[in-house]
Design an enzyme around this catalytic site. Structure first.
Site, PDB file in Angstrom:
ATOM      1  N   HIS A 134      -1.090   4.426   5.011  1.00  0.00           N
ATOM      2  CA  HIS A 134       0.210   4.641   4.346  1.00  0.00           C
ATOM      3  C   HIS A 134       1.065   5.516   5.245  1.00  0.00           C
ATOM      4  O   HIS A 134       0.572   6.518   5.764  1.00  0.00           O
ATOM      5  CB  HIS A 134       0.054   5.446   3.048  1.00  0.00           C
ATOM      6  CG  HIS A 134      -0.642   4.772   1.920  1.00  0.00           C
ATOM      7  ND1 HIS A 134      -1.818   5.242   1.392  1.00  0.00           N
ATOM      8  CD2 HIS A 134      -0.310   3.700   1.175  1.00  0.00           C
ATOM      9  CE1 HIS A 134      -2.180   4.497   0.360  1.00  0.00           C
ATOM     10  NE2 HIS A 134      -1.293   3.545   0.205  1.00  0.00           N
ATOM     11  N   HIS A 137       4.155   0.557   3.800  1.00  0.00           N
ATOM     12  CA  HIS A 137       5.472   1.072   3.374  1.00  0.00           C
ATOM     13  C   HIS A 137       6.410   1.278   4.579  1.00  0.00           C
ATOM     14  O   HIS A 137       7.359   0.529   4.728  1.00  0.00           O
ATOM     15  CB  HIS A 137       5.380   2.350   2.532  1.00  0.00           C
ATOM     16  CG  HIS A 137       4.460   2.221   1.358  1.00  0.00           C
ATOM     17  ND1 HIS A 137       4.655   1.267   0.384  1.00  0.00           N
ATOM     18  CD2 HIS A 137       3.327   2.897   1.004  1.00  0.00           C
ATOM     19  CE1 HIS A 137       3.678   1.371  -0.523  1.00  0.00           C
ATOM     20  NE2 HIS A 137       2.881   2.333  -0.181  1.00  0.00           N
ATOM     21  N   ASP A 195       0.066  -3.293  -4.164  1.00  0.00           N
ATOM     22  CA  ASP A 195      -0.146  -1.858  -4.231  1.00  0.00           C
ATOM     23  C   ASP A 195      -0.560  -1.351  -5.609  1.00  0.00           C
ATOM     24  O   ASP A 195      -1.714  -1.471  -6.002  1.00  0.00           O
ATOM     25  CB  ASP A 195       1.130  -1.165  -3.712  1.00  0.00           C
ATOM     26  CG  ASP A 195       0.936   0.318  -3.410  1.00  0.00           C
ATOM     27  OD1 ASP A 195      -0.078   0.866  -3.824  1.00  0.00           O
ATOM     28  OD2 ASP A 195       1.798   0.917  -2.758  1.00  0.00           O
TER      29      ASP A 195
HETATM   30  C1  NGQ Z   1      -2.354   5.679  -3.468  1.00  0.00           C
HETATM   31  N1  NGQ Z   1      -0.051   5.077  -3.660  1.00  0.00           N
HETATM   32  O1  NGQ Z   1      -3.161   5.922  -2.571  1.00  0.00           O
HETATM   33  O2  NGQ Z   1      -2.666   5.054  -4.470  1.00  0.00           O
HETATM   34  C2  NGQ Z   1      -0.938   6.122  -3.282  1.00  0.00           C
HETATM   35  C3  NGQ Z   1      -0.693   7.343  -4.114  1.00  0.00           C
HETATM   36  C4  NGQ Z   1      -0.875   9.196  -2.469  1.00  0.00           C
HETATM   37  C5  NGQ Z   1       1.102   4.926  -3.020  1.00  0.00           C
HETATM   38  N2  NGQ Z   1       1.327   5.694  -1.999  1.00  0.00           N
HETATM   39  C6  NGQ Z   1      -1.465   8.517  -3.661  1.00  0.00           C
HETATM   40  N3  NGQ Z   1       1.975   4.040  -3.398  1.00  0.00           N
HETATM   41  O3  NGQ Z   1      -0.106   8.594  -1.711  1.00  0.00           O
HETATM   42  O4  NGQ Z   1      -1.178  10.356  -2.275  1.00  0.00           O
HETATM   43 ZN    ZN Z   2      -1.007   2.210  -1.434  1.00  0.00          ZN
END
Ligand code: NGQ
Ligand code: ZN
Length: 457
Positions: free
Chosen positions: A233, A270, A321
């Site tokens: 990410h 992203h 996601d």
């Molecule tokens: C996740 N989701 O890993 O599920 C993340 C949230 C984070 C997104 N970034 C948790 N959409 O990024 O710390």
């Molecule tokens: Zn994610």
């Protein structure tokens, strides 16, 4: 045993063709492809055939909390307040629940026209943070779901170590994810073990983010990828861009491209917030930007600079996601509509010679397959027979042919135009429904009854 298919109209890498016959080998690979041939009596006949698309980014368990964070709290709601709800929710999930939810997600994906999934898997441990007896228990459950549904799985065990850029200690809400590189190596080894029993599985690796893994951690674990895909990410929220600048002096995508050679094994998920130089350099790297338009809208992330990035030759793929919705058509539509709304133009993400829908569909098929290293996304010899059939008789597609079929599906339709889906030549969706939908949804419902028993939003 081999199977033959006859496709009345098919989207091949060079464009549309009529009367396409495929011979599919016992392992699900397309062995021969001929154009302009009539159907034979034993052929499996499809009307309008498109290649299957990879859904490159999934946290399956989050599907079960879709719609549970749509209530404003005392302050300004944000990605970070959503994340608190998400952490509270996942505390309730045991391995059985994870398997039940993952199977439901995969059923919905297949029914939407996705033939492969990249599962970015970080819910590793028991609720108190102790690893399971088999540290790969949760990975085994994701694999079991894929065995049930027949979707092709790329499993991406996640390294999650810190709470922020300055390597702050992980918070209690994160205890089920946490691993240092040694335990992580075990998690990857167990993921490979469990995925080994599936016909179309790939294992890659995933440092969660520049917040949760340091550059040193990333360099330490990279050899574990063994040439497979690597996902991370990046630059999703402006708060994380600011934190990155404050601690390192660089923007996240810039920092990353400077410190880590990024190539076509990489998927940057992203990558919402990039300046012109970052857009240019990420596009030139050959990596895929993993876009999740519905989640990015739901979480208030911001708008990916799709026009500039595609104009620079950047590669994209689609993920769902958080699974606030699971709909291939809607993801691509929102990607284009984001541009239309801000630019006040039409047909922004388009290219000469093809329609907008076709351009986006092709790009996401190619980028998705690359990002999760699956032989999907192209109907061609040597590829897996992953075939999505659109329903010729659905009113949304009435009288259409060629690119207008894809445009009408993506801009005027949804999953209801998907009639059948084959993965590796095996029918996984018939008449619009996954062949295991009934059993999977029954188990899902029972699971949710338990999880939701004393939930308060
Ligand atoms: C996740 N989701 O890993 O599920 C993340 C949230 C984070 C997104 N970034 C948790 N959409 O990024 O710390
Ligand atoms: Zn994610």
């Amino acid at each position: 045993m081999s199977t033959d298919f006859h496709l009345q109209q098919a989207l091949l890498p060079d464009g549309w063709a009529r009367d396409v016959r495929l011979n599919v080998g016992p392992d699900g690979t397309i062995m021969t492809l001929t154009i302009g041939e009539p159907a034979q009596p034993d052929d499996t006949r499809l009307g309008i055939a498109l290649p299957g698309m990879a859904n490159l980014h999934s946290h399956a368990f989050q599907r079960a909390m879709a719609g549970l964070s749509e209530r404003r709290g005392p302050g300004t709601d944000s990605f970070w307040s959503w994340r608190d709800v998400m952490y509270r929710f996942l505390d309730r999930l045991n391995p059985d629940a994870v398997e039940a939810i993952a199977a439901m997600v995969q059923v919905e994906m297949l029914e939407a026209g996705f033939t492969a999934i990249g599962e970015f898997h970080y819910l590793h441990h028991t609720p108190d943070g102790t690893p399971h007896d088999d540290p790969g228990e949760m990975a085994a459950r994701i694999c079991a779901a894929a065995e049930t549904t027949g979707i092709a799985l790329t499993l991406l065990p996640v390294l999650y170590r810190w709470a922020g850029f300055n390597q702050a200690a992980a918070t209690p809400g994160q205890r089920r994810f946490i691993a240092a590189p040694d335990l992580y190596a075990t998690l990857v080894e167990r993921a490979r073990h469990h995925a080994g029993r599936l016909p179309h599985a790939v294992v890659g690796i995933a440092p969660h983010s520049l917040r949760a893994a340091s550059m040193d951690d990333i360099h330490t674990i990279l050899p574990l990828a063994e040439g497979g895909p690597v996902h991370i990410h990046i630059a999703e929220q402006t708060a994380e861009v600011d934190a990155c600048i404050n601690t390192t002096g660089s923007r996240p995508v810039r920092l990353f491209l400077d410190q880590q050679p990024v190539n076509d094994s990489w998927c940057l998920v992203h990558a919402t917030h990039m300046d012109a130089g970052e857009i240019r350099d990420l596009a030139a790297s050959g990596a895929v930007a993993g876009l999740c338009p519905l989640t990015e809208a739901s979480l208030g992330d911001g708008l990916f600079p799709a026009m500039d990035y595609l104009a620079a030759g950047g590669r994209i793929g689609i993920g769902s996601d958080s699974h606030i919705r699971i709909d291939l058509a809607e993801e691509l539509r929102l990607l284009e509509y984001g541009q239309r709304l801000t630019r006040r133009e039409r047909n922004v993400l388009s290219a000469p010679g093809v329609s907008t829908g076709r351009h986006l569909f092709d790009a996401a098929c190619q980028g998705g397959a690359q990002a999760i290293a699956q032989a999907t996304g192209r109907i061609a010899v040597g590829q897996r027979a992953d075939l999505v059939e659109l329903d010729q008789r659905h009113p949304v597609l009435a009288g259409r042919s060629g690119d207008a079929l894809i445009d009408s599906w993506l801009f005027a339709g949804d999953a209801r135009q998907v009639r059948s889906v084959h993965v590796g030549g095996i029918a996984r969706v018939k008449d619009g429904r996954s062949v295991c939908r009934e059993a999977v949804s029954r188990r899902y419902e029972a699971t949710l009854q338990t999880i939701m028993a004393d939930w308060t939003s």
